[in-house]
Scaffold this motif. Sequence first.
Motif, mmCIF file in Angstrom:
data_model
loop_
_atom_site.group_PDB
_atom_site.id
_atom_site.type_symbol
_atom_site.label_atom_id
_atom_site.label_comp_id
_atom_site.label_asym_id
_atom_site.label_seq_id
_atom_site.Cartn_x
_atom_site.Cartn_y
_atom_site.Cartn_z
ATOM 1 N N ARG A 47 7.376 -27.074 -23.121
ATOM 2 C CA ARG A 47 8.729 -26.637 -23.467
ATOM 3 C C ARG A 47 9.092 -27.194 -24.835
ATOM 4 N NH1 ARG A 47 13.019 -30.200 -22.919
ATOM 5 N NH2 ARG A 47 12.574 -32.203 -21.946
ATOM 6 N N ARG A 68 4.622 -26.799 -7.489
ATOM 7 C CA ARG A 68 4.054 -25.471 -7.239
ATOM 8 C C ARG A 68 4.149 -25.109 -5.760
ATOM 9 N NH1 ARG A 68 -2.095 -26.769 -8.854
ATOM 10 N NH2 ARG A 68 -0.960 -28.143 -10.267
ATOM 11 N N GLU A 108 -3.861 -27.239 -15.504
ATOM 12 C CA GLU A 108 -2.670 -26.420 -15.661
ATOM 13 C C GLU A 108 -1.676 -27.197 -16.508
ATOM 14 O OE1 GLU A 108 -1.370 -25.423 -11.728
ATOM 15 O OE2 GLU A 108 -2.599 -23.618 -11.680
ATOM 16 N N TYR A 162 2.138 -27.499 -18.509
ATOM 17 C CA TYR A 162 3.526 -27.058 -18.626
ATOM 18 C C TYR A 162 4.049 -27.512 -19.982
ATOM 19 C CZ TYR A 162 3.477 -26.046 -13.629
ATOM 20 O OH TYR A 162 3.193 -25.530 -12.392
ATOM 21 N N ALA A 194 11.090 -25.359 -18.217
ATOM 22 C CA ALA A 194 9.696 -25.515 -18.623
ATOM 23 C C ALA A 194 8.992 -24.171 -18.534
ATOM 24 C CB ALA A 194 9.002 -26.544 -17.741
ATOM 25 N N ARG A 195 7.931 -24.020 -19.276
ATOM 26 C CA ARG A 195 7.105 -22.815 -19.225
ATOM 27 C C ARG A 195 5.717 -23.179 -18.698
ATOM 28 N NH1 ARG A 195 6.733 -20.170 -24.828
ATOM 29 N NH2 ARG A 195 6.892 -22.321 -25.577
ATOM 30 N N GLY A 196 5.188 -22.345 -17.861
ATOM 31 C CA GLY A 196 3.868 -22.610 -17.306
ATOM 32 C C GLY A 196 3.791 -22.256 -15.844
ATOM 33 N N PRO A 197 2.649 -22.527 -15.223
ATOM 34 C CA PRO A 197 1.501 -23.236 -15.807
ATOM 35 C C PRO A 197 0.646 -22.350 -16.708
ATOM 36 C CG PRO A 197 1.011 -22.621 -13.547
ATOM 37 C CD PRO A 197 2.441 -22.217 -13.788
ATOM 38 N N THR A 243 12.169 -26.082 -12.214
ATOM 39 C CA THR A 243 11.917 -25.521 -13.547
ATOM 40 C C THR A 243 12.873 -26.040 -14.608
ATOM 41 O OG1 THR A 243 13.341 -23.602 -13.104
ATOM 42 C CG2 THR A 243 11.002 -23.387 -12.566
#
Length: 208
Positions: free
Chosen positions: A11, A140, A7, A9, A18-21, A181
């Motif tokens: 940015r 998570r 996974e 992450y 951050a973007r993800g996973p 995040t």
Amino acid sequence: MPPSQHEYYIRQPSDTDARGPFTIEQLSRLAESGGLNSSTLHFDANTDQWISLFEVPELAALLPKNTAKNPAPPAASSPLAAKLTVVLLAGSALALLLPMLKSVDALNANALLQYPCFWLGALDLLMALCCGVFGVRFFRFVRVRTGLGLGFLGALFWLQANTGALVAALIASVCLWLATTCAAPRALIANTIAGLAALAALAYCLLT
């Protein structure tokens, strides 16, 4: 673990979140649509740092062949995010458990177990310890706890018609989520202050 099961992450240096996973397949599609470039950063869980995609072979391979290797300097704010998430989790445990110890006989184990917020407070204390050990890799699970905790506390305080506690729990939950995040140090600190203020208000509502 094969790269297809990892996974990731990502940015941009200017992003606060951050973007993800993402899976490697999702990142490949993102790269095809122009969503990845030489400035994109990837979070390396082994070092708790944001690093260039060029430093990860399977991610560098996703970039267009003519992409210049000129990444922006990574921002090392993730260790701060993990530390402040621990602070919020510990504050949540304190806010939930202290009113219980005042209102029931601490030597009566059955009374403790029957207190509605006991289990969530105990879980927050355990999660604070785990987050301190595993850092952002534990985020998570913190997010799952945030959703479940908000649902539990929201229903409890709604049934009790405790509007103050309901609003405080909502704000504290949002701040806990944002702590996992957000990437900008100033935003993280401001978010933590807001979260601790909401937890203090929650403790006050439960004590009175």
